[in-house]
Enzyme design. Structure first.
Site, short mmCIF file in Angstrom:
data_model
loop_
_atom_site.label_atom_id
_atom_site.label_comp_id
_atom_site.label_asym_id
_atom_site.label_seq_id
_atom_site.Cartn_x
_atom_site.Cartn_y
_atom_site.Cartn_z
N SER A 161 0.83 -1.20 0.00
CA SER A 161 0.00 0.00 0.00
C SER A 161 0.87 1.26 0.00
O SER A 161 1.69 1.46 -0.91
CB SER A 161 -0.97 -0.05 1.18
N ASP A 254 -10.03 -3.50 -5.28
CA ASP A 254 -9.17 -2.57 -4.54
C ASP A 254 -9.07 -1.28 -5.34
O ASP A 254 -8.83 -1.30 -6.55
CB ASP A 254 -7.78 -3.18 -4.36
N HIS A 284 -8.14 -5.13 -0.67
CA HIS A 284 -6.93 -4.59 -0.07
C HIS A 284 -6.69 -5.25 1.30
O HIS A 284 -7.62 -5.57 2.01
CB HIS A 284 -7.12 -3.08 0.12
#
Length: 326
Positions: A161, A254, A284
């Protein structure tokens, strides 16, 4: 494909975890402090025992950078390849502890030293504090391998991320500073500041990573920085040629899917060896939750295989050089 049943169960848990108590009515969005407390309260999976786990610091431009070192063999054995790991959390949340279990597992499975970086967080420390800290650790691992028991020239970088964003930026900085890295592992990375892809619009709410929250946190991190600065938006770098070989992992449901995949395509177009793998039916965070997602187990195994291949190639190269020098 449809949401996997494991994803459906996970999203129900997330919805219950974030719901207001009955009768609470409406309220302003939670503060950063409240969100950090909420994240810290989530039980972390127990990490596996390793022969060596210790905390240390690396000199950074803003002061000492906390790092946790994991070694899958007893101290004194090695040297081993190294992976610098950068946690996610939208540059605002997360910590060394939030990825402790994952780093232990990767160290054991990949047979490498892992350096888990506690970079500075926004809003207290806006851009470029986090990327400066990330680069400080990557550069130290590459330039001072003896300090960590690391095989010279066998350093990789990884992150998930926002950590994937920092890993991509650090890989470009390594290229620009003449510091060779053997690999970059980017797990559903943030690669742009535009926030306008189809996946942003389609999965912006109700799929674990909320678009409004990430936009808010990106604003806290970016401050007044140029949106096109490659250290903030690697996808906007004028040239990606010469960056370390890459593995890019994305999730179907996501908001970051499209920009991660766009970055993989740009790397490939620039001649960088890259393998992109999308995991369908998941959201995610799946990579960090193998106890919940079977896809997380598969993705972790895939990532380890890619790292091992990169490390093995460097080890063979070092062995060949050593033999020629005899």
């Amino acid at each position: 494909m449809p949401l996997h049943p494991q994803t459906v169960s996970f999203l129900k848990f997330v919805a219950a975890w974030t719901a207001l108590p009955p009768g609470a009515g409406t309220r302003a969005e939670p503060t950063v402090a409240e969100m950090r407390e909420r994240v810290a309260a989530v039980p972390s999976p127990a990490g596996r025992e390793l022969p060596e786990v210790r905390d240390l610091t690396v000199r950074g431009p803003g002061g000492p950078v906390p790092v946790r070192l994991y070694r899958p063999v007893p101290p004194g054995r090695g040297p081993l390849p190294a992976l610098v790991y950068l946690h996610g959390g939208a540059w605002v949340l997360g910590s060394i502890d939030s990825v402790d279990a994952a780093c232990r597992d990767i160290a054991a499975a990949a047979g490498c030293v892992v350096l888990n970086v506690g970079y500075r967080l926004a809003p207290e420390h806006p851009f470029p504090a986090a990327v400066d800290d990330a680069w400080a650790v990557v550069a130290s691992a590459a330039r001072e391998p003896h300090r960590y028991g690391v095989l010279p020239g066998a350093v990789a970088v990884a992150g998930d991320s926002a950590g994937g964003n920092l890993a991509a930026a650090a890989a470009l900085l390594a290229r620009d500073h003449g510091v060779p890295l053997v690999h970059q592992l980017l797990v559903y990375p943030v690669t742009d500041t535009a926030m306008d892809t189809p996946s942003w619009r389609e999965f912006g709410s109700g799929y674990a990573l909320d678009a409004a929250t990430l936009a808010r946190f990106m604003g806290l991190y970016r401050g007044g920085a140029d949106r096109a600065d490659f250290r903030l938006a690697p996808l906007r770098a004028p040239d990606l040629a010469g960056a370390a070989p890459a593995t890019v992992i994305t999730a179907e449901y996501d908001i970051l899917r499209d920009e991660g995949e766009a970055y993989a395509r740009r790397l490939a177009a620039a001649g960088v060896p890259v393998e992109l793998r999308r995991y369908d039916g998941v959201v995610h965070s799946f990579f960090l939750l193998p106890e919940i997602f079977d896809a997380g187990v598969r993705a972790r195994d895939f990532a380890v295989r890619r790292l091992r291949a990169a490390f093995d190639a460097r080890t063979r190269e070092a062995t060949c050089h050593g033999q020629r020098a005899v």
